[in-house]
Design a protein around this motif. Structure first.
Motif, PDB file in Angstrom:
ATOM      1  N   THR A 166       0.373  -2.440 -11.329  1.00 26.27           N
ATOM      2  CA  THR A 166       0.627  -3.788 -10.441  1.00 26.27           C
ATOM      3  C   THR A 166       2.322  -3.182  -9.485  1.00 26.27           C
ATOM      4  O   THR A 166       3.363  -3.067 -10.210  1.00 26.27           O
ATOM      5  N   ILE A 167       2.405  -4.483  -9.216  1.00 34.82           N
ATOM      6  CA  ILE A 167       3.934  -4.532  -8.575  1.00 34.82           C
ATOM      7  C   ILE A 167       4.565  -5.338  -8.884  1.00 34.82           C
ATOM      8  O   ILE A 167       4.091  -6.591  -8.807  1.00 34.82           O
ATOM      9  N   LEU A 168       6.393  -5.137  -9.484  1.00 37.06           N
ATOM     10  CA  LEU A 168       6.622  -6.483  -9.714  1.00 37.06           C
ATOM     11  C   LEU A 168       8.175  -6.410  -9.398  1.00 37.06           C
ATOM     12  O   LEU A 168       8.477  -5.202  -9.577  1.00 37.06           O
ATOM     13  N   LEU A 206       0.395  -1.376   0.383  1.00 35.70           N
ATOM     14  CA  LEU A 206      -0.126   0.157  -0.413  1.00 35.70           C
ATOM     15  C   LEU A 206       0.996   0.728   0.176  1.00 35.70           C
ATOM     16  O   LEU A 206       0.570   2.174  -0.604  1.00 35.70           O
ATOM     17  N   ALA A 207       2.051   1.206   0.315  1.00 41.24           N
ATOM     18  CA  ALA A 207       3.085   2.241   0.668  1.00 41.24           C
ATOM     19  C   ALA A 207       3.570   2.674  -0.389  1.00 41.24           C
ATOM     20  O   ALA A 207       3.595   3.849  -1.154  1.00 41.24           O
ATOM     21  N   HIS A 229       3.366   5.716  -5.695  1.00 36.64           N
ATOM     22  CA  HIS A 229       2.742   6.059  -7.289  1.00 36.64           C
ATOM     23  C   HIS A 229       2.345   7.011  -7.645  1.00 36.64           C
ATOM     24  O   HIS A 229       2.180   7.535  -8.737  1.00 36.64           O
ATOM     25  N   GLN A 230       0.336   6.403  -6.863  1.00 35.17           N
ATOM     26  CA  GLN A 230      -0.837   7.129  -7.161  1.00 35.17           C
ATOM     27  C   GLN A 230      -0.660   8.852  -6.861  1.00 35.17           C
ATOM     28  O   GLN A 230      -1.244   9.703  -7.619  1.00 35.17           O
ATOM     29  N   ARG A 275      14.665  -4.006  -6.397  1.00 34.95           N
ATOM     30  CA  ARG A 275      14.244  -2.974  -6.923  1.00 34.95           C
ATOM     31  C   ARG A 275      12.931  -3.321  -7.083  1.00 34.95           C
ATOM     32  O   ARG A 275      12.119  -4.849  -7.765  1.00 34.95           O
ATOM     33  N   PHE A 276      11.117  -2.679  -6.908  1.00 29.04           N
ATOM     34  CA  PHE A 276       9.903  -2.816  -7.062  1.00 29.04           C
ATOM     35  C   PHE A 276       9.483  -1.998  -8.718  1.00 29.04           C
ATOM     36  O   PHE A 276      10.482  -0.899  -8.312  1.00 29.04           O
ATOM     37  N   TRP A 277       9.060  -2.526  -9.204  1.00 28.65           N
ATOM     38  CA  TRP A 277       8.129  -2.096 -10.226  1.00 28.65           C
ATOM     39  C   TRP A 277       6.922  -1.735 -10.028  1.00 28.65           C
ATOM     40  O   TRP A 277       6.518  -2.212 -10.001  1.00 28.65           O
ATOM     41  N   VAL A 278       6.165  -0.357  -9.767  1.00 28.01           N
ATOM     42  CA  VAL A 278       4.654  -0.041 -10.194  1.00 28.01           C
ATOM     43  C   VAL A 278       4.565   0.328 -11.517  1.00 28.01           C
ATOM     44  O   VAL A 278       4.631   1.187 -11.995  1.00 28.01           O
TER      45      VAL A 278
END
Length: 101
Positions: free
Chosen positions: A94-96, A39-40, A45-46, A81-84
């Motif tokens: 999507t979080i990946l 959620l963070a 991102h949003q 590293r995370f991508w959103v």
């Protein structure tokens, strides 16, 4: 309280709809192990905190808000590293992990 202080106390409004929110199994396992809240990441991102992107990618995201194209953020935690990614039609976000793309 000054106007500036009042403005800083207000949470920023979301810039776009996330649609259906998803996360890959790998990203969920790593986030859980590192104590990172999905959620963070979605909130950052949003609200236009694109994370660890160069200025050109950040500019593309700003343009995507008005053009209706894909929005991409990247967040680095230690060596992970995370991508959103929010799709152009805003139907899904999507979080990946990059290796899951």
């Amino acid at each position: 309280m000054t106007t500036q202080a009042a403005n800083q106390a207000k949470p920023m409004q979301p810039l776009f709809a996330l649609g259906r929110t998803l996360a890959t199994p790998g990203a969920l396992i790593v986030m859980q192990g590192m104590g990172i809240s999905p959620l963070a990441l979605l909130s950052r991102h949003q609200r236009g905190d694109w994370g660890d992107l160069d200025s050109e990618d950040k500019k593309r995201n700003q343009e995507a808000l008005t053009l209706g194209s894909r929005i991409f953020s990247a967040y680095q935690f230690d060596t992970v590293r995370f991508w959103v990614i929010t799709e152009a039609d805003r139907s899904t976000t999507t979080i990946l992990l990059p290796e899951e793309y």
